[in-house]
Every structure is written in C-alpha cells, then in structure tokens.
Scaffold this motif. Structure first.
Motif, PDB file in Angstrom:
ATOM      1  N   GLY A  98      77.656  11.321 -10.071  1.00  0.00           N
ATOM      2  CA  GLY A  98      78.888  10.733 -10.217  1.00  0.00           C
ATOM      3  C   GLY A  98      79.775  11.595  -9.627  1.00  0.00           C
ATOM      4  O   GLY A  98      81.131  11.482  -9.919  1.00  0.00           O
ATOM      5  N   LYS A  99      79.740  12.096  -8.581  1.00  0.00           N
ATOM      6  CA  LYS A  99      80.540  12.942  -7.771  1.00  0.00           C
ATOM      7  C   LYS A  99      81.722  12.284  -7.073  1.00  0.00           C
ATOM      8  O   LYS A  99      83.009  12.489  -7.377  1.00  0.00           O
ATOM      9  CB  LYS A  99      79.934  13.990  -6.988  1.00  0.00           C
ATOM     10  N   THR A 100      81.072  11.302  -6.563  1.00  0.00           N
ATOM     11  CA  THR A 100      82.206  10.330  -5.468  1.00  0.00           C
ATOM     12  C   THR A 100      83.037   9.597  -6.722  1.00  0.00           C
ATOM     13  O   THR A 100      84.347   9.556  -6.600  1.00  0.00           O
ATOM     14  CB  THR A 100      81.530   9.299  -4.906  1.00  0.00           C
ATOM     15  N   TYR A 101      82.564   9.130  -7.898  1.00  0.00           N
ATOM     16  CA  TYR A 101      83.231   8.567  -8.861  1.00  0.00           C
ATOM     17  C   TYR A 101      84.159   9.565  -9.356  1.00  0.00           C
ATOM     18  O   TYR A 101      85.372   9.191  -9.639  1.00  0.00           O
ATOM     19  CB  TYR A 101      82.328   8.100  -9.974  1.00  0.00           C
TER      20      TYR A 101
ATOM     21  N   ARG B 260      73.831   9.389 -13.529  1.00  0.00           N
ATOM     22  CA  ARG B 260      74.307   8.098 -13.823  1.00  0.00           C
ATOM     23  C   ARG B 260      73.910   6.748 -12.864  1.00  0.00           C
ATOM     24  O   ARG B 260      74.395   5.696 -13.047  1.00  0.00           O
ATOM     25  CB  ARG B 260      75.999   8.158 -13.260  1.00  0.00           C
ATOM     26  N   ARG B 261      72.771   7.297 -12.079  1.00  0.00           N
ATOM     27  CA  ARG B 261      72.416   6.409 -11.248  1.00  0.00           C
ATOM     28  C   ARG B 261      71.107   5.401 -11.591  1.00  0.00           C
ATOM     29  O   ARG B 261      71.065   4.340 -11.655  1.00  0.00           O
ATOM     30  CB  ARG B 261      72.352   6.994  -9.572  1.00  0.00           C
ATOM     31  N   SER B 262      70.225   6.347 -11.769  1.00  0.00           N
ATOM     32  CA  SER B 262      68.704   5.997 -11.638  1.00  0.00           C
ATOM     33  C   SER B 262      67.918   5.995 -12.966  1.00  0.00           C
ATOM     34  O   SER B 262      68.294   6.787 -13.832  1.00  0.00           O
ATOM     35  CB  SER B 262      67.806   6.822 -10.737  1.00  0.00           C
TER      36      SER B 262
ATOM     37  N   LEU C 254      74.261   6.606  -0.598  1.00  0.00           N
ATOM     38  CA  LEU C 254      74.164   4.940  -0.920  1.00  0.00           C
ATOM     39  C   LEU C 254      73.186   4.984  -2.008  1.00  0.00           C
ATOM     40  O   LEU C 254      72.479   6.264  -2.424  1.00  0.00           O
ATOM     41  CB  LEU C 254      73.692   4.509   0.312  1.00  0.00           C
ATOM     42  N   GLU C 255      73.165   3.801  -2.502  1.00  0.00           N
ATOM     43  CA  GLU C 255      72.124   3.653  -3.593  1.00  0.00           C
ATOM     44  C   GLU C 255      71.850   2.164  -3.605  1.00  0.00           C
ATOM     45  O   GLU C 255      72.163   1.356  -3.151  1.00  0.00           O
ATOM     46  CB  GLU C 255      72.793   3.917  -5.118  1.00  0.00           C
ATOM     47  N   PHE C 256      70.208   2.130  -3.754  1.00  0.00           N
ATOM     48  CA  PHE C 256      69.612   0.598  -3.668  1.00  0.00           C
ATOM     49  C   PHE C 256      68.709   0.507  -4.817  1.00  0.00           C
ATOM     50  O   PHE C 256      68.018   1.636  -5.445  1.00  0.00           O
ATOM     51  CB  PHE C 256      68.759   0.610  -2.477  1.00  0.00           C
TER      52      PHE C 256
ATOM     53  N   THR D 105      66.395  10.007  -4.131  1.00  0.00           N
ATOM     54  CA  THR D 105      67.480   9.890  -5.135  1.00  0.00           C
ATOM     55  C   THR D 105      68.347   8.640  -4.967  1.00  0.00           C
ATOM     56  O   THR D 105      69.319   8.365  -5.731  1.00  0.00           O
ATOM     57  CB  THR D 105      68.444  11.269  -5.325  1.00  0.00           C
ATOM     58  N   ARG D 106      68.156   8.058  -3.822  1.00  0.00           N
ATOM     59  CA  ARG D 106      68.847   6.710  -3.408  1.00  0.00           C
ATOM     60  C   ARG D 106      68.394   5.492  -4.408  1.00  0.00           C
ATOM     61  O   ARG D 106      68.992   4.547  -4.510  1.00  0.00           O
ATOM     62  CB  ARG D 106      68.601   6.289  -1.995  1.00  0.00           C
ATOM     63  N   ALA D 107      67.136   5.683  -4.963  1.00  0.00           N
ATOM     64  CA  ALA D 107      66.706   4.534  -5.586  1.00  0.00           C
ATOM     65  C   ALA D 107      67.192   4.453  -7.133  1.00  0.00           C
ATOM     66  O   ALA D 107      67.310   5.366  -7.783  1.00  0.00           O
ATOM     67  CB  ALA D 107      65.142   4.749  -5.960  1.00  0.00           C
TER      68      ALA D 107
HETATM   69  N1  LIG Z   1      82.165   7.751 -15.267  1.00  0.00           N
HETATM   70  C1  LIG Z   1      81.506   6.804 -14.571  1.00  0.00           C
HETATM   71  N2  LIG Z   1      81.640   5.266 -15.164  1.00  0.00           N
HETATM   72  C2  LIG Z   1      80.834   4.500 -14.641  1.00  0.00           C
HETATM   73  N3  LIG Z   1      80.285   4.582 -13.589  1.00  0.00           N
HETATM   74  C3  LIG Z   1      79.902   5.551 -12.894  1.00  0.00           C
HETATM   75  C4  LIG Z   1      80.739   6.799 -13.429  1.00  0.00           C
HETATM   76  N4  LIG Z   1      80.277   8.006 -12.643  1.00  0.00           N
HETATM   77  C5  LIG Z   1      79.331   7.471 -11.946  1.00  0.00           C
HETATM   78  N5  LIG Z   1      79.232   6.202 -12.084  1.00  0.00           N
HETATM   79  C6  LIG Z   1      78.279   5.481 -11.245  1.00  0.00           C
HETATM   80  O1  LIG Z   1      77.142   6.014 -11.022  1.00  0.00           O
HETATM   81  C7  LIG Z   1      76.725   5.907  -9.788  1.00  0.00           C
HETATM   82  C8  LIG Z   1      76.270   7.202  -8.947  1.00  0.00           C
HETATM   83  O2  LIG Z   1      77.702   7.825  -8.821  1.00  0.00           O
HETATM   84  P1  LIG Z   1      78.225   8.548  -7.454  1.00  0.00           P
HETATM   85  O3  LIG Z   1      77.944   7.839  -6.267  1.00  0.00           O
HETATM   86  O4  LIG Z   1      79.697   8.937  -7.769  1.00  0.00           O
HETATM   87  O5  LIG Z   1      77.331   9.778  -7.457  1.00  0.00           O
HETATM   88  P2  LIG Z   1      77.184  11.120  -6.419  1.00  0.00           P
HETATM   89  O6  LIG Z   1      77.031  12.175  -7.361  1.00  0.00           O
HETATM   90  O7  LIG Z   1      78.156  11.134  -5.547  1.00  0.00           O
HETATM   91  O8  LIG Z   1      75.798  10.694  -5.938  1.00  0.00           O
HETATM   92  P3  LIG Z   1      75.081  11.318  -4.353  1.00  0.00           P
HETATM   93  O9  LIG Z   1      75.547  12.913  -4.512  1.00  0.00           O
HETATM   94  O10 LIG Z   1      73.825  11.067  -4.838  1.00  0.00           O
HETATM   95  O11 LIG Z   1      75.796  10.575  -3.323  1.00  0.00           O
HETATM   96  C9  LIG Z   1      77.346   4.832  -8.866  1.00  0.00           C
HETATM   97  O12 LIG Z   1      76.949   3.608  -9.162  1.00  0.00           O
HETATM   98  C10 LIG Z   1      78.772   5.013  -9.917  1.00  0.00           C
HETATM   99  O13 LIG Z   1      79.417   3.816  -9.748  1.00  0.00           O
END
Ligand SMILES: Nc1ncnc2c1ncn2[C@@H]1O[C@H](COP(=O)(O)OP(=O)(O)OP(=O)(O)O)[C@@H](O)[C@H]1O
Length: 683
Positions: free
Chosen positions: A39-42, A334-336, A595-597, A648-650
């Motif tokens: 959830g870094k981007t989040y 948070r993703r998979s 991305l994620e799929f 980790t896209r899955a």
């Molecule tokens: N606090 C939160 N509440 C709800 N959804 C969240 C939260 N944090 C993350 N998510 C969801 O979890 C998924 C992964 O989050 P995100 O894409 O931010 O991860 P990331 O760490 O940037 O991943 P990567 O490094 O693999 O690109 C996304 O679908 C995002 O919307």
C-alpha cells in the motif's frame, strides 16, 4: 475474499500511516520501504492528502506548494486521478519538475549550456586526434583540414542527399566535389564519421559564437518533452541533459536552492528505487541546504529496493546519496491472496516478510507447470477460456518478441531488434520500443510513435482540432484557414508507414501552406522535413558505427521498417497506449510494475533478454547466494527483483509455465511454488 480486516490489524496499519504523518509534521525525511502490495502508493496518496489538509491553508497563503514526483507519465495521471483536484500539489515526472525548477533562470542556463558546448567541442576534437576513423584526416595539414571542411560545408546538400546511397554511388556523387581530398573517400563509413564529427564541431562552434553575440534565439535553452535527443546547437536539450543541468544549477546557485526550499516545503518521490542517483542527490542537496538555513523541508521516498528493475535506478544505494533518512516499514500485504503472498515472501527471502492484512485471505491459487516453449500458445489458450474483455487474463511473456508476436507487431519488433543499435543495446528494446511512457522510447521509435499518433488522430473523426494542432497554430489562423489546414491533413494517406510519410512530405513540397509546414516540422523535428532526411536520420541512429560491410543491410533494414503496413504500427501504438482489444492482455515483465490483476499467467524460463542463464541462476543460487560477487550477484538480484515484481502483480490466481528443464533446481522451485506439474499439449 480479501475484505475483512481485524481491529488489531487496522490499528497496526493506522500506526504506520500515523508515523509517516508525524514525520511530515516534524520534517523528518522518510523512506517508506515496504514489500509489494503493502500500500505504498496508497500511503503516498494519504500522505499527500494529509499534507494538503493540515498545511494547505498556510501553503496557499504563502504561495507554496507540495511536490510529488512519479516515475512515469502514466503514474502521474493515476495519482492525479486518485488525489482529486487540488492546486497545492504539483504531480509530475522528475523531468517536468526539474525543468520547472530551472527554466526561469535562462541567463544562468545559457551560461551552463555554453560551458557544455565548449566541453563537447573539446571532446569531439579529441576524437579527431586519436580515433582510427580519422587516420587519413589527421595526415592533412591544418590548411587542408579547413579547406576540406569548407568544401563539405558548401556541399552539405549533396552530402545529405547522397547519404543513403550505396558506397559506390556515394563515392561517385562526392569525388568530383572533393577534388584533391577524394582520397578520404577510401572508406565511406570513416568518411561519414569524419564529416559528421566536423559538422557537429562546426555547429557547436557556431552556436557558441551566436551565444556570445546574443543572436536572436540564442538567449534561451529549450527542453522538448517529446524528443529524447539533444540538439545542443539549436539550444535544445533532452531528458538526461536536463537532469544534469538541473543538478549543476541547483548545486551552483544558493539563491535557487533557497527559492526551491521556500516554495516547496514538502517533496514526495514515488518508486524511489528506480529513480536516478543524480535526482536523489538533488533532493539531498535541497534538504541539507534547508537544514542549514533553518527552514527544514520534508522529503519522503516511497518504494521498495527489491522492486528495482531498471539499471540506472538507485535501488539499495539510496543511503549513499541521501543520508539520515528515517525508515518506516509495513509488513502487511493489501493486495493478494495468502497463497500469492507466501510465494512472494519466498522469492524475496529477506527481512521483509509480509502477511495479508485480511482475515479472509485464503482462496487464491498458485500453479507451477513445466513444459516446452512450443506449449506456451496452447497453455495460454486453455487457461484463458473463461476470460472476457471486462475480466481479462494478463500474460507476462518472457521475451519482448513473444509480447510483440501475441500483440500483433512481430515484424516491427524483429526489424528493430536486428538493427546495429538494438543488437548492441538489446536490453534497451524493452523500454525504447515497448514502454508505455513516450518519454522513455528510443529516438527512432519515438519519431515513429509521433507520426503514427498524428496519423491516427488526423483520421479519427472524434479527435478535436486542439488535439492535433498546437495552440500557436490555431490561435494564429482564422477559422477558414484552420479548415483548409485540417482538410489538407485529412488528405494524408497510405497503407504503409512510408506511403504516409511520402504523402505528408508530398503536401509539404506541393502546398504553399505555412501552417501545414509548421505542423510537420514540429512533428518530424529533424533538420528538414523530407523523406531523405528521415531515412538518413534513421540510418545514423540505428547504425551509429557504420562500416562499408553493413551499409547495404542497414539501408535495406531501414527501408523495411518504413515499408511495414500501417496496421502493424497501429497495433504497436495500441499496445503502447494500453488500448487493449482482446480477452488476453500481453505484457513484458517490466511493464507490469505498479499494476495488479486478478488472474495472471507468467511464461518463465532460464533465459531473459540476451542472458542465457538468468532465472535458473537465481533458483540455483537461492539457498546460498552469499558467495555471489560482482556480475553474478548483480544478475541474481536482477532476476530476483523481476520475478518478485511479476508474481506480486497477481491478486488471486497465478499460473506459471516454465519452458526449460528445472531438474537441476526442482527442490527450490517446489519450496517456493509448491508441486511442479508437467504440462503437455495432449492432455
Ligand atoms: N489503507 C488502504 N485502504 C484500502 N485499500 C488499500 C489501502 N492500502 C492499499 N490499498 C489497496 O491495496 C492494493 C495495493 O496497494 P498499492 O498499489 O498502494 O501497493 P504498493 O505497495 O504501491 O504495491 P507495489 O509496490 O507492488 O506496486 C491496492 O489495490 C490499493 O488500493
């Protein structure tokens, strides 16, 4: 599945985010380094929102802003969409931001540019004194050298017109002009290298003189976003030079540093691991300066060192370029589904061990098959029967070639990959021919991309005029003139790329329409808008070290590139712009970053790119990678990072087809992916 979170986990997650918020308040520069899907981007978006809500009023009152730097234009758009409308946050790629930092200081920029031109001239002159291609030229007296240059300069047109001819015809076209200097034509490739270098020196010297004399057009340096080559003599710089100039300017001028730290007290950088070292150095300089003048700024890096998949990214070395960063970790995923998280942890195999934040995280699947390369098509077909355009399966292909083949532009790919430049810089094809970010395309792919985009837009009835014409064009023409221009553009036609370019150049010559010429000049952005010039430019760039032996092949290959059907170019364009038309979407491993799929298929094997031993090297050394050094260690880490990013896209279901023998490391494969199944087309 993936919907229920316990109170405890919620609180732990909240504490992580709160920690980042506190650091923003305390201006403690932070690195949020967490695994994929954490959830870094989040968190980045939450942090931006926090900064806006907490400090927005103060920032607005003092005309200050928050900066957010993303890795690609695609990511910029995504964050803009997710953050919503706010004028306080400036979201952009680093190039746009650095240009914004420095473009207002033209006097200083021109000074820097002048220094650069002088340096370039020195380096080119040095080449003429020690490189083998200049051997005959070196034997000339100084007077002869300048006579030779003058003759060539006066006959520039003939030189360029003859440039694409075969060696024999080229010699014939030039020998009478050259007179006593015709002996330099002995080796045509060397001759061209001599003349091109002398022209460059001449252009740079002329530019230096024009700057000294303050000639119009020489008091300003320009940065062209949609071109990735410098035209220093025309005062135009491209991406890398821009970063270098930005770094130099900020280093040199305290006043600029002062302005920047005052204006932008909060700076956020996404995907820090793939950011260039020079950019991190800029951030470090600004932060150090802000501390010195007691106006501390906040710099926040969001990313994951194990997801460093571009060679020029800073990766784990960030601490060498920006010291004193406070590390914030988060070990939830948070993703998979849990099954995917388990595999990801195994591949990563370091101190970051993720667990799903969700209670209902079970129910995903990971299946590992071993098969033959010839099984791939069948494997994909059988495993995508239920896919729909709305719910497609995403296939990550091992080779660029297969992505191109499955996406319908194999010929284009093969032709580019067989050019001298891309044979030498094979790894670059990944970004320079297949990147979804136009600023990362190679020079020739970008030129063609611009042309194809332009033709597609002109032909599309729904395109608005402002999309095709720049403001200065339609603002300087009345409505009937614009109509004449648009009608003329609509007459461009052709079934191959070459036909289209010929059609464009035909009107350029036959029609006396200044606006049309301007549109085409900025579209081609080369010395002259003619097919001869385009071919010469393509040959120069795709065959930078031309020799007589390869001249014929080079010319033929460029002709073939131009003669490809427009439909194939359109499919390539659709691929680059993400206009997916089918139930199965093909990706290179690199393009899946961020991305994620739901459903992913990965075709995997020993080799990657030109490396015969890549993923097998990873699996073979997995249990004991500590002994690896130098190139092997680098390769091991690259393979691990790429595999990690891919799996980790899955979100739910992951299927892997390994197209080589795994018997030498089957225990490792099993320990990561579980049971190995044998895939056979007959089953
Ligand atoms: N606090 C939160 N509440 C709800 N959804 C969240 C939260 N944090 C993350 N998510 C969801 O979890 C998924 C992964 O989050 P995100 O894409 O931010 O991860 P990331 O760490 O940037 O991943 P990567 O490094 O693999 O690109 C996304 O679908 C995002 O919307």
């Amino acid at each position: 599945m993936l919907s229920q979170i316990s109170r405890e986990n919620q609180q732990i997650e909240k504490a992580t985010i709160d920690k980042i918020f506190r650091n923003i308040d305390d201006k403690k520069c932070t690195i949020f380094n967490a695994g994929a899907g954490a959830g870094k981007t989040y968190a980045l978006i939450l942090s931006l929102k926090y900064a806006v809500n907490t400090y927005g009023k103060m920032l607005k009152e003092h005309n200050r802003q928050i900066i957010c730097i993303t890795y690609t234009n695609v990511a910029t758009e995504e964050i803009k969409k997710r953050l919503g409308n706010t004028s306080i946050v400036r979201i952009s790629t680093i190039h746009e931001r650095i240009w914004n930092f420095i473009h207002g200081y033209q006097k200083e920029l021109v000074e820097l540019h002048l220094e650069n031109l002088i340096k370039q001239v020195d380096e080119l002159v040095e080449q003429t004194t020690n490189q083998k291609e200049f051997e005959l030229y070196r034997q000339l007296s100084n007077d002869d050298k300048s006579n030779f240059f003058n003759i060539m300069f006066e006959n520039k047109d003939t030189y360029y017109k003859s440039y694409n001819l075969g060696a024999k015809d080229f010699k014939q076209a030039l020998s009478s002009i050259l007179g006593v200097y015709a002996s330099l034509l002995k080796n045509v490739a060397h001759f061209k290298k001599i003349v091109n270098t002398l022209f460059r020196i001449g252009n740079y010297k002329k530019c230096i003189q024009n700057i000294h004399e303050s000639k119009p057009g020489y008091n300003e340096v320009l940065y062209n976003v949609l071109s990735n080559r410098d035209q220093l003599h025309r005062m135009k710089i491209s991406h890398d030079t821009l970063l270098e100039y930005g770094y130099q300017m900020i280093k040199k001028y305290d006043l600029l540093k002062r302005f920047l730290v005052d204006k932008y007290p909060f700076m956020f950088i996404d995907e820090y691991q793939d950011t260039k070292e020079i950019v991190i150095s800029v951030m470090d300089m600004l932060q150090q300066f802000s501390v010195d003048i007691k106006h501390p700024i906040f710099v926040g890096y969001f990313g994951d060192s194990v997801q460093n998949i571009y060679e020029d990214g800073v990766g784990t070395n960030i601490g060498n370029f920006h010291s004193g960063l406070e590390v914030v970790n988060k070990e939830f995923n948070r993703r998979s589904a849990q099954e995917i998280v388990y595999v990801a942890n195994k591949i990563r195999n370091d101190e970051i061990v993720q667990s799903s934040i969700f209670e209902d995280c079970q129910g995903g699947s990971v299946e590992f098959y071993v098969g033959d390369e010839r099984d791939a098509t069948d494997f994909i077909e059988k495993n995508t029967l239920n896919a729909t355009k709305e719910n497609p399966v995403h296939c990550f292909m091992l080779t660029n070639k297969s992505v191109a083949q499955f996406s319908g532009f194999e010929n284009l790919y093969l032709l580019f990959s067989s050019t001298q430049y891309y044979k030498t810089y094979y790894q670059q094809l990944n970004t320079e021919l297949l990147s979804d970010d136009p600023s990362k395309l190679g020079e020739i792919p970008l030129l063609i991309f611009r042309i194809v985009k332009f033709i597609n837009k002109v032909r599309n009835e729904e395109t608005s005029i402002t999309d095709v014409l720049t403001y200065s064009i339609y603002a300087n023409n009345n409505l009937s003139q614009v109509k004449v221009l648009v009608d003329l553009l609509k007459r461009i036609e052709g079934t191959t790329l070459l036909n289209n370019i010929q059609s464009i150049c035909g009107f350029y010559q036959s029609e006396d329409n200044l606006s049309y010429k301007k549109v085409i000049d900025s579209l081609f952005d080369i010395d002259e808008s003619s097919i001869v010039d385009i071919k010469r430019y393509m040959i120069q760039k795709l065959y930078p070290n031309m020799t007589e032996e390869i001249e014929d092949d080079a010319r033929k290959n460029v002709e073939n590139i131009l003669n490809l059907e427009m439909n194939e170019y359109t499919r390539w364009y659709d691929y680059l712009t993400g206009n997916h038309l089918g139930n199965v979407v093909y990706h290179t491993y690199h393009r899946t970053k961020g991305l994620e799929f739901d459903n992913v298929i990965i075709v995997l094997g020993n080799s990657f790119g030109k490396e015969r031993n890549y993923f097998n090297l990873f699996f073979k050394n997995y249990k004991d990678s500590g002994h690896l050094i130098d190139e092997d260690l680098k390769k091991y880490e690259q393979a691990r990072n790429l595999l990690y990013v891919s799996v980790t896209r899955a979100v739910k279901n992951l299927k892997i087809l390994y197209i080589d023998d795994v018997s030498g490391f089957s225990d490792v494969v099993e320990s990561i992916f579980g049971e190995i199944q044998v895939y056979s087309r007959d089953n």
